[in-house]
Structure formats: C-alpha cells, structure tokens
Write an enzyme that holds these catalytic residues in place. Structure first.
Site, PDB file in Angstrom:
ATOM      1  CG  ASN A   1      11.823  -6.614   1.134  1.00 31.97           C
ATOM      2  OD1 ASN A   1      12.486  -7.055   2.062  1.00 31.97           O
ATOM      3  ND2 ASN A   1      10.664  -6.009   1.318  1.00 31.97           N
ATOM      4  CB  VAL A   2      16.848  -3.678  -1.800  1.00 35.05           C
ATOM      5  CG1 VAL A   2      17.634  -2.367  -1.674  1.00 35.05           C
ATOM      6  CG2 VAL A   2      17.678  -4.839  -1.261  1.00 35.05           C
ATOM      7  CD  GLU A   3      10.088  -1.466   0.962  1.00 35.09           C
ATOM      8  OE1 GLU A   3      10.020  -0.445   1.697  1.00 35.09           O
ATOM      9  OE2 GLU A   3       9.232  -2.368   0.974  1.00 35.09           O
TER      10      GLU A   3
ATOM     11  CB  CYS B   1      10.650  -8.676  -5.005  1.00 36.19           C
ATOM     12  SG  CYS B   1       9.002  -7.952  -5.098  1.00 36.19           S
TER      13      CYS B   1
ATOM     14  CD  GLU C   1      10.239 -13.218  -4.094  1.00 32.75           C
ATOM     15  OE1 GLU C   1      10.517 -12.003  -3.953  1.00 32.75           O
ATOM     16  OE2 GLU C   1       9.232 -13.736  -3.617  1.00 32.75           O
TER      17      GLU C   1
ATOM     18  CB  CYS D   1       4.574 -10.346  -6.132  1.00 29.08           C
ATOM     19  SG  CYS D   1       6.135  -9.984  -6.944  1.00 29.08           S
TER      20      CYS D   1
ATOM     21  CB  CYS E   1       8.775 -12.739  -7.337  1.00 28.54           C
ATOM     22  SG  CYS E   1       9.490 -11.118  -6.959  1.00 28.54           S
TER      23      CYS E   1
HETATM   24  N1  THU Z   1       7.884  -8.323  -1.665  1.00 29.30           N
HETATM   25  C1  THU Z   1       8.895  -9.202  -1.935  1.00 29.30           C
HETATM   26  O1  THU Z   1      10.074  -8.934  -1.630  1.00 29.30           O
HETATM   27  N2  THU Z   1       8.579 -10.370  -2.533  1.00 29.30           N
HETATM   28  C2  THU Z   1       7.313 -10.783  -2.853  1.00 29.30           C
HETATM   29  O2  THU Z   1       7.137 -11.827  -3.463  1.00 29.30           O
HETATM   30  C3  THU Z   1       6.177  -9.982  -2.412  1.00 29.30           C
HETATM   31  C4  THU Z   1       6.501  -8.592  -2.015  1.00 29.30           C
HETATM   32  C5  THU Z   1       8.232  -7.048  -1.053  1.00 29.30           C
HETATM   33  C6  THU Z   1       8.102  -5.866  -1.975  1.00 29.30           C
HETATM   34  C7  THU Z   1       7.973  -4.717  -0.971  1.00 29.30           C
HETATM   35  O3  THU Z   1       9.280  -4.302  -0.580  1.00 29.30           O
HETATM   36  C8  THU Z   1       7.283  -5.357   0.219  1.00 29.30           C
HETATM   37  O4  THU Z   1       7.382  -6.761   0.031  1.00 29.30           O
HETATM   38  C9  THU Z   1       5.817  -4.976   0.349  1.00 29.30           C
HETATM   39  O5  THU Z   1       5.127  -5.213  -0.829  1.00 29.30           O
END
Ligand code: THU
Length: 128
Positions: free
Chosen positions: A45-47, A56, A58, A89, A92
C-alpha cells in the site's frame, strides 16, 4: 500445473509489506500472487497526505502484473504487519477479479478459498 507454494507466496507478501508507505494509518499491507505463467507479482500500500487517495497493496500488484507482461492470477496471499493473512477490501476484490478466475485461490485467515467465495455474484468482463 504445479502445487501452490503458500509459504513462498507469504514470504513475498511480507517482503512487499516491509516496503509499504503507510505513515498515516500505520497499517502496512503486502500482497503477492502466483501467476498462471509461473511468476510471482507483488504490491504494497502507498498512502497519501490527501488521505482518500491512498492506494491499496492490491492496486500495486495489479499494476505490476500488467507492467510485467500480464497473466491470470492463480493464488493470492495478502498480509498485515504481522504476516497474517488479511482479508481484502471490497474494491480490491473487484480489482483482483478482473485478472483471476472464479477458482483463483485466496489465502483467508481460515485457509485458502476460491475468489468466487470472496466476491459472489461478481460483476466482471463477461457481464459487458
Ligand atoms: N489496505 C490495503 O492495502 N489492502 C486492503 O485490502 C485493505 C486495506 C490498506 C489501505 C490503507 O493504506 C491501510 O490498509 C489501512 O486501511
């Protein structure tokens, strides 16, 4: 077709998770998938400071899959910071569905399950 090496996939997912950029949630995620042509693709994940724009893990995996030559996903392992299987989620699940088959195996906290169990009655390319 060869057996799915879940330990290897988990290891790749953990390696990806360690590269995550998650300074806002402090919830690093990594995901790795075995492709039908025998490769492993992964993502983290890259915020973003604009919170809602975070990507996310994925999303990264799908980008890698396309960039490295495309294939169908056979098996997918998503992990949290502890390396435990993480349920994806909803968005994804849809992203993964596009590049999978209903029988693509996804590692859940209770063991491998077909993607069709995670996304029943899915909307996909066949519906268009
Ligand atoms: N996140 C994912 O990368 N994949 C998922 O399927 C669930 C959530 C990440 C998004 C965010 O950066 C962090 O988890 C918290 O929600």
């Amino acid at each position: 077709m060869s057996e799915i090496n879940w330990e290897e996939l988990q290891g790749s997912a953990v390696a990806a998770m360690k590269k995550a950029y998650a300074p806002y949630s402090n919830f690093p995620v990594g995901v790795a998938a075995l492709t039908e042509d025998g490769r492993i693709v992964s993502g983290c994940n890259v915020e973003n400071a604009s919170y809602g724009l975070g990507l996310c893990a994925e999303c990264g995996l799908v980008s890698n899959l396309i960039l490295t030559g495309r294939s169908i996903l056979r098996a997918i392992y998503c992990v949290d910071a502890h390396g435990n299987a993480l349920s994806p989620c909803g968005r994804c699940r849809q992203l993964l569905w596009e590049h999978s088959t209903p029988n693509t195996q996804f590692m859940t906290p209770e063991g491998p399950a077909p993607l069709s169990d995670l996304l029943p009655w899915a909307f996909g390319p066949d519906n268009l």
